[in-house]
Design a protein around this motif. Structure first.
Motif, PDB file in Angstrom:
ATOM      1  N   GLU A 166       2.361   3.362   2.932  1.00  0.00           N
ATOM      2  CA  GLU A 166       1.112   3.072   2.223  1.00  0.00           C
ATOM      3  C   GLU A 166       1.141   1.734   1.491  1.00  0.00           C
ATOM      4  OE1 GLU A 166      -1.815   4.172   2.175  1.00  0.00           O
ATOM      5  OE2 GLU A 166      -1.879   6.280   2.693  1.00  0.00           O
ATOM      6  N   GLY A 170      -1.139  -1.195   2.747  1.00  0.00           N
ATOM      7  CA  GLY A 170      -2.155  -1.526   1.761  1.00  0.00           C
ATOM      8  C   GLY A 170      -2.173  -3.007   1.454  1.00  0.00           C
ATOM      9  N   ALA A 174      -5.304  -3.511   3.273  1.00  0.00           N
ATOM     10  CA  ALA A 174      -6.071  -2.911   2.176  1.00  0.00           C
ATOM     11  C   ALA A 174      -6.688  -1.597   2.632  1.00  0.00           C
ATOM     12  CB  ALA A 174      -7.147  -3.861   1.658  1.00  0.00           C
ATOM     13  N   GLY A 175      -5.968  -0.881   3.497  1.00  0.00           N
ATOM     14  CA  GLY A 175      -6.502   0.354   4.044  1.00  0.00           C
ATOM     15  C   GLY A 175      -5.651   1.552   3.696  1.00  0.00           C
ATOM     16  N   ARG A 176      -6.083   2.697   4.170  1.00  0.00           N
ATOM     17  CA  ARG A 176      -5.374   3.959   3.975  1.00  0.00           C
ATOM     18  C   ARG A 176      -4.681   4.320   5.287  1.00  0.00           C
ATOM     19  NH1 ARG A 176      -7.497   6.761  -0.509  1.00  0.00           N
ATOM     20  NH2 ARG A 176      -9.330   5.745  -1.432  1.00  0.00           N
ATOM     21  N   ALA A 305     -12.961  -3.600   3.731  1.00  0.00           N
ATOM     22  CA  ALA A 305     -12.458  -3.317   2.391  1.00  0.00           C
ATOM     23  C   ALA A 305     -12.595  -4.560   1.531  1.00  0.00           C
ATOM     24  CB  ALA A 305     -10.998  -2.880   2.443  1.00  0.00           C
ATOM     25  N   VAL A 307     -11.204  -6.667  -1.748  1.00  0.00           N
ATOM     26  CA  VAL A 307      -9.953  -6.817  -2.496  1.00  0.00           C
ATOM     27  C   VAL A 307     -10.116  -7.925  -3.529  1.00  0.00           C
ATOM     28  CG1 VAL A 307      -8.518  -5.978  -0.609  1.00  0.00           C
ATOM     29  CG2 VAL A 307      -9.003  -8.415  -0.786  1.00  0.00           C
ATOM     30  N   PRO A 331       0.140   3.789  -3.802  1.00  0.00           N
ATOM     31  CA  PRO A 331      -1.078   4.311  -4.440  1.00  0.00           C
ATOM     32  C   PRO A 331      -0.894   5.707  -5.031  1.00  0.00           C
ATOM     33  CG  PRO A 331      -1.312   4.222  -2.047  1.00  0.00           C
ATOM     34  CD  PRO A 331      -0.066   3.488  -2.374  1.00  0.00           C
ATOM     35  N   LYS A 338      -1.928  -3.035  -6.725  1.00  0.00           N
ATOM     36  CA  LYS A 338      -1.231  -2.512  -5.547  1.00  0.00           C
ATOM     37  C   LYS A 338      -0.032  -3.362  -5.158  1.00  0.00           C
ATOM     38  CE  LYS A 338      -4.199  -4.752  -2.105  1.00  0.00           C
ATOM     39  NZ  LYS A 338      -5.092  -4.540  -0.934  1.00  0.00           N
ATOM     40  N   ARG A 366      -8.459  -1.242  -2.387  1.00  0.00           N
ATOM     41  CA  ARG A 366      -8.168  -0.619  -1.095  1.00  0.00           C
ATOM     42  C   ARG A 366      -9.473  -0.076  -0.532  1.00  0.00           C
ATOM     43  NH1 ARG A 366      -3.659   1.059  -4.153  1.00  0.00           N
ATOM     44  NH2 ARG A 366      -1.640   0.516  -3.244  1.00  0.00           N
ATOM     45  N   GLU A 369     -12.035   2.265  -2.401  1.00  0.00           N
ATOM     46  CA  GLU A 369     -11.792   2.208  -3.845  1.00  0.00           C
ATOM     47  C   GLU A 369     -12.517   1.003  -4.418  1.00  0.00           C
ATOM     48  OE1 GLU A 369      -7.632   2.086  -4.561  1.00  0.00           O
ATOM     49  OE2 GLU A 369      -7.214   3.950  -3.492  1.00  0.00           O
ATOM     50  N   GLN A 413     -11.289  -2.953   8.654  1.00  0.00           N
ATOM     51  CA  GLN A 413     -10.405  -1.795   8.771  1.00  0.00           C
ATOM     52  C   GLN A 413     -10.216  -1.422  10.241  1.00  0.00           C
ATOM     53  OE1 GLN A 413      -8.908  -0.266   5.729  1.00  0.00           O
ATOM     54  NE2 GLN A 413      -9.468  -2.426   5.514  1.00  0.00           N
TER      55      GLN A 413
END
Length: 474
Positions: A166, A170, A174-176, A305, A307, A331, A338, A366, A369, A413
């Motif tokens: 992560e 990230g 900047a993703g999950r 995303a 940032v 996270p 981050k 992220r 978020e 993403q």
């Protein structure tokens, strides 16, 4: 409406977007076909896209990307052509750590967050979590794609995803990780997954690969110089770079193109034989829709995303004892930032230029978020200073100057199925003669991948121009 006059014997290419992708594509066309009229249009006040420098504490400092991957050839090859070799520099240190469970731990040797069997994960993972990792589960079927997080968790356990994968993904996307495509973001791991190999196995050593280049490189003065160098090269070869110009539409005539710019009260048409669309996916979808609606639908579905990069100028003596190049933040720990980079420790040129002033920076944001980025600049500066100091165990930072750079919708993403999506985009665009696309939405968000996408777009344009020449008897 005004339309530009042109010499009917010449060929014109319009590139929409003055980031690294657009400028590289423009330069490629001019290198391969000198004398072509190439016009680059960018809506911003300067070229560069997400590569940018700002004056902070009396020095120009990167507020976007500050390094580029050197193990891929595209970026370093471009630097070889447009930059002074003496200005291409390696980091002074790449020793990063992970701020996890309230302590800083050395970042173990990993493949984008996935440790190898001999990687030291002590402290970062508990004994039980490390045991789960080493008891690697059999490889499941992956089908046409699978998310990074789901696949790695199934093989090595949730902790490897939460504490290592992560924070690394990230930082890049900047993703999950449980939403990002394994096939698109980790092609080497995807190959291992398809072959049902071990994720913990160290990659084979290539005897042809030497140590001439480090894994990452930067530019003396900042990576934000790269688009400036590219723009200068384009102009030096006879191209035109216009900033502050919004491309509002792309119109197709019987055999040519017209790019609509300017305000509605004073519209301007720029005629072209070919067009490169090198802007983010939402803007690209709008421009492509009348001509390649399938591509527009696919690009319009690419999420982005937002940032932010917070840069702090602090007294050099206050950070002189800090170890390494910075740290990542999982996270799962619920922190506001981050990652943090100790920029002056990482880049010798910046330490020398700053003298008594050192630069540290933090990143926030992220996918999904938005609360953190809605805080005002002063709050973000305070957040970064507080958490960086807490991580390294120092007293409050004395901030000499600061800067907050927000990149709204800055990172596309790569969701599960991204590779197939981009194949559909390119197939639909390819059906339209003289149209090409490039940028971070296609083959990777890093600078080398973006440069690679520009090379592909330029090849499409050059092939089209050669075909026009053949038909005209040139």
């Amino acid at each position: 409406m005004t339309a530009e006059r042109r010499d009917p014997s010449s060929r014109t290419v319009v590139v929409i977007g003055g980031g690294v992708a657009g400028l590289t594509a423009a330069r490629d066309v001019l290198v391969a076909r000198p004398g072509t009229r190439v016009v680059v249009l960018d809506a911003s006040d300067r070229v560069g896209g997400k590569l940018r420098r700002e004056s902070i504490g009396g020095h120009l400092v990167d507020v976007g990307a500050e390094s580029m991957l050197a193990v891929r050839p595209e970026a370093v090859a471009l630097l070889d052509e447009v930059a002074d070799p003496a200005d291409v520099v390696a980091p002074a240190t790449t020793s990063a750590r992970v701020w996890s469970r309230g302590e800083l731990h050395p970042l173990p040797r990993t493949r984008i967050g996935i440790p190898f069997a001999d990687s030291d994960v002590k402290g970062l993972l508990t004994e039980a979590e490390a045991a789960r990792m080493h008891a690697e589960s059999p490889a499941p079927e992956v089908g046409s794609d699978v998310s990074v997080g789901d696949y790695v968790a199934a093989r090595l356990g949730d902790a490897v995803v939460d504490r290592l994968v992560e924070p690394l993904l990230g930082g890049v996307y900047a993703g999950r990780s449980r939403e990002l495509s394994l096939r698109a973001t980790m092609p080497a791991v995807w190959t291992t997954a398809r072959e049902r190999g071990s994720l913990l196995a160290s990659p084979p050593v290539d005897p042809q690969v030497g140590q001439a280049r480090p894994a990452f490189v930067g530019l003396r003065g900042g990576v934000g110089r790269l688009p400036e160098l590219l723009a200068d090269d384009v102009v030096g070869r006879g191209g035109l770079v216009e900033t502050g110009v919004i491309a509002r539409g792309v119109e197709r005539t019987s055999s040519r193109w017209s790019v609509l710019t300017g305000p509605t009260t004073e519209p301007r048409l720029v005629e072209a034989d070919a067009v490169v669309v090198a802007v983010p996916p939402v803007a690209a979808a709008r421009l492509l829709r009348p001509h390649a609606p399938g591509a527009a639908d696919e690009l319009g579905a690419v999420e982005v995303a937002s940032v932010g990069v917070i840069t702090l100028a602090v007294p050099a003596e206050q950070v002189a004892s800090w170890a390494g190049s910075g740290f990542l933040v999982p996270p799962v720990d619920g922190r506001g930032i981050k990652a943090s980079t100790f920029s002056s420790a990482k880049w010798g040129w910046l330490a020398a230029e700053g003298a008594d002033t050192a630069y540290v920076r933090a990143s926030v944001g992220r996918a999904g978020e938005n609360a953190t980025l809605q805080r005002d600049d002063a709050d973000l500066v305070a957040l970064a200073a507080l958490e960086i100091a807490e991580a390294v165990g120092s007293g409050p930072l004395r901030i000499l100057d600061s800067h907050v750079q927000r990149w709204g919708g800055g990172l596309p993403q790569y969701a599960v199925g991204h590779v197939d999506r981009i194949e559909q985009v390119r197939a639909d665009v390819a059906r339209v003669p003289g149209l090409a696309v490039a940028g971070a939405a296609y083959d990777g968000v890093g600078i080398p991948a973006v440069v690679g996408s520009a090379h592909l777009a330029a090849d499409v344009v050059l092939t089209h121009l050669r075909a026009l020449g053949d038909r005209a008897g040139e």
